[in-house]
Design a protein around this motif. Structure first.
Motif, short mmCIF file in Angstrom:
data_model
loop_
_atom_site.label_atom_id
_atom_site.label_comp_id
_atom_site.label_asym_id
_atom_site.label_seq_id
_atom_site.Cartn_x
_atom_site.Cartn_y
_atom_site.Cartn_z
N LEU A 1 0.80 -1.22 0.00
CA LEU A 1 0.00 0.00 0.00
C LEU A 1 0.83 1.27 0.00
N ILE A 2 2.11 1.17 0.40
CA ILE A 2 2.94 2.37 0.46
C ILE A 2 4.15 2.30 -0.48
N ALA A 3 4.44 1.12 -1.03
CA ALA A 3 5.62 0.96 -1.89
C ALA A 3 5.45 1.75 -3.19
N GLN A 4 6.58 2.19 -3.73
CA GLN A 4 6.57 2.99 -4.96
C GLN A 4 7.56 2.40 -5.98
N PHE A 5 7.25 2.60 -7.25
CA PHE A 5 8.11 2.19 -8.35
C PHE A 5 8.23 3.33 -9.34
N ASN A 6 9.24 3.21 -10.21
CA ASN A 6 9.43 4.20 -11.27
C ASN A 6 9.67 3.46 -12.58
N TYR A 7 8.61 3.31 -13.34
CA TYR A 7 8.63 2.64 -14.63
C TYR A 7 9.19 1.22 -14.50
N PRO A 8 8.55 0.34 -13.71
CA PRO A 8 9.01 -1.05 -13.60
C PRO A 8 8.94 -1.74 -14.96
#
Length: 350
Positions: A193-200
Motif C-alpha cells: 500500500l505504500i511501496a513505490q516504483f518508477n517505470y518497472p
C-alpha cells in the motif's frame, strides 16, 4: 443275407472315414497366429491445428486398445480417443509446437516423416485497449504500457504496468488486481500500500513466489514477497555502472531480469549495454561486457544459457554460462548508436 451284407458295407465305410479323418488331423500342423505387423505412420489427416483439435493418424501395426498406443507431438503427450490397427484418432496437445508425431506401441516406435505444425490461438485475457488504470475482470481492466510478464504454476500472470508504476496480477479467470505500488513515482519500500516504483520493466518469479522487478526508472532491482512486502535487492538509485555490494551498486535503466536454477539473478542493464549478475550473496558484477545495442528482455534455460532480446540491434543474443556471447537469431544491418534513451523510445542513428 442281403441285409447283413448292407450292414457290413456301411460299417466298413464309416470305419474308413474315421480312419482318414484321424490321419488328416495327426498330419496337419497347427495354424500359427500372424506375427506382429511392423509399426508405421503413413500420414495424418491435417498438417496444422490448434490444441484440442481432433486429427487422425494413419499407418499400420497400431494396437486396437487405446491405452496401448502412446502418442506424442514434438514430445508433448496426446490423448488417444479411438484406435484401430490402421488409424488413431487423437486430440492435439497444448503448445505442441512444430515437430514430428511419434507413436509407441508395445516395444515398437514409429515416427512420422512429416512435421506437424501447431497453431497458437491468440486471445485477450485482460484489458480493453484503453490507456488507463482500472482493476477488474477481463475487459473491464485497463493498463498503461504493460511491459514485463511472469507466470506462476497456478496460472497467475504478473505484469509490470510501467506507466502506472504498479505491479498487477491476472488470475486464471482473468481477474486483475494491483499487488504493489501506489502509482506515484518513487522508490519507497514497505507494504504494497505504500511501496513505490518508477517505470518497472522486467519481472521474474522464484520457486517460493517472490517477484523480482527490474525497476528501470529507479535504476534498482526490487523484490516483492508473497506477503506483499517490497524491498530493494540491489542498486542505490544512481544511474551508472558500479559493481560491488548490492547497496552501493549502480545500474542504468535495468530493463530485463531472469533467474537461474542456482538462484543467481541476471539483469539486462539497458543503457549500460551489458548483462549484470547478482548472486544470492548480493555482490553485483558485470557478467559480460560484450557489446549490446540495448539489452532488454532476458531469459535463462535449464543449462544456464541466457537469451537476450537486443532491442536496438534487432537480434536475439545467446550468452553461455562462461559469458561467451553469440547471435542466436537475426542479423545486424548496420551499426546503431543510441542518441537519446527515454522511457518509451530509443532514438537511433545509423
Amino acid at each position: 443275407m442281403r441285409n447283413l451284407f448292407l450292414f457290413l458295407t456301411l460299417l466298413f465305410a464309416v470305419s474308413t472315414l474315421q480312419s482318414c479323418s484321424k490321419k488328416n488331423t495327426e498330419n496337419t500342423a497347427p495354424i500359427k497366429p500372424n506375427a506382429t505387423e511392423p509399426l508405421k505412420i503413413t500420414g495424418f489427416s491435417i498438417a496444422s491445428a490448434p490444441s484440442d483439435y481432433t486429427i487422425i493418424i494413419t499407418g499400420k501395426g497400431f494396437s486396437t486398445i487405446k491405452s496401448e498406443n502412446i502418442v506424442t507431438f514434438n514430445n508433448k503427450p496426446a490423448v488417444v480417443l479411438e484406435a484401430t490397427a490402421t488409424a488413431l484418432t487423437v486430440s492435439v496437445p497444448i503448445a505442441a509446437g512444430t515437430g514430428k508425431i511419434t507413436v509407441k506401441s508395445g516395444n515398437q516406435t514409429a515416427t512420422s516423416g512429416d512435421e506437424f505444425n501447431f497453431i497458437y490461438t491468440v486471445t485477450t485475457i485482460a484489458g480493453n485497449g484503453t490507456y488507463g488504470f482500472k482493476d477488474g475482470k477481463g475487459a473491464e481492466a485497463t493498463f498503461r504500457t504493460p511491459y514485463g510478464l511472469a507466470a506462476d504454476a497456478a496460472g497467475n500472470v504478473y505484469i509490470a504496468d510501467s506507466d502506472n508504476n504498479k505491479i498487477r496480477k491476472i488470475t486464471a479467470d482473468g481477474t486483475v488486481t494491483t499487488i504493489a505500488g501506489t502509482g506515484i513515482i518513487g522508490s519507497a519500500n514497505g507494504t504494497a500500500l505504500i511501496a513505490q516504483f518508477n517505470y518497472p520493466h522486467g519481472l521474474v518469479l522464484d520457486a517460493t513466489g517472490n517477484i523480482y522487478v527490474a525497476d528501470a526508472g529507479n535504476n534498482m532491482i526490487r523484490k516483492i514477497t508473497p506477503a506483499g512486502i517490497v524491498s530493494t535487492v540491489a542498486g542505490d538509485g544512481t544511474g551508472g555502472l558500479v559493481n560491488g555490494p548490492a547497496a552501493t551498486a549502480e545500474f542504468n535503466f535495468p530493463a530485463g531480469i531472469t533467474l537461474d536454477q542456482a538462484g543467481n539473478l541476471y539483469v539486462a542493464d539497458g543503457t549500460n549495454k551489458c548483462i549484470r549478475k547478482i548472486p544470492p550473496g548480493g555482490t553485483v558484477s558485470t557478467f559480460t561486457e560484450s557489446s549490446f545495442g540495448f539489452p532488454e528482455g532476458i531469459v535463462t534455460d535449464n543449462t544456464g544459457n541466457l537469451y537476450v532480446a537486443d532491442a536496438v540491434s534487432s537480434v536475439i543474443r545467446k550468452v553461455t554460462p562462461n559469458g561467451t556471447v553469440s547471435t542466436y537469431a537475426g542479423s545486424i544491418p548496420g551499426i546503431m548508436t543510441v542518441v537519446r534513451p527515454t522511457r518509451n523510445l530509443l532514438i537511433l542513428r545509423e
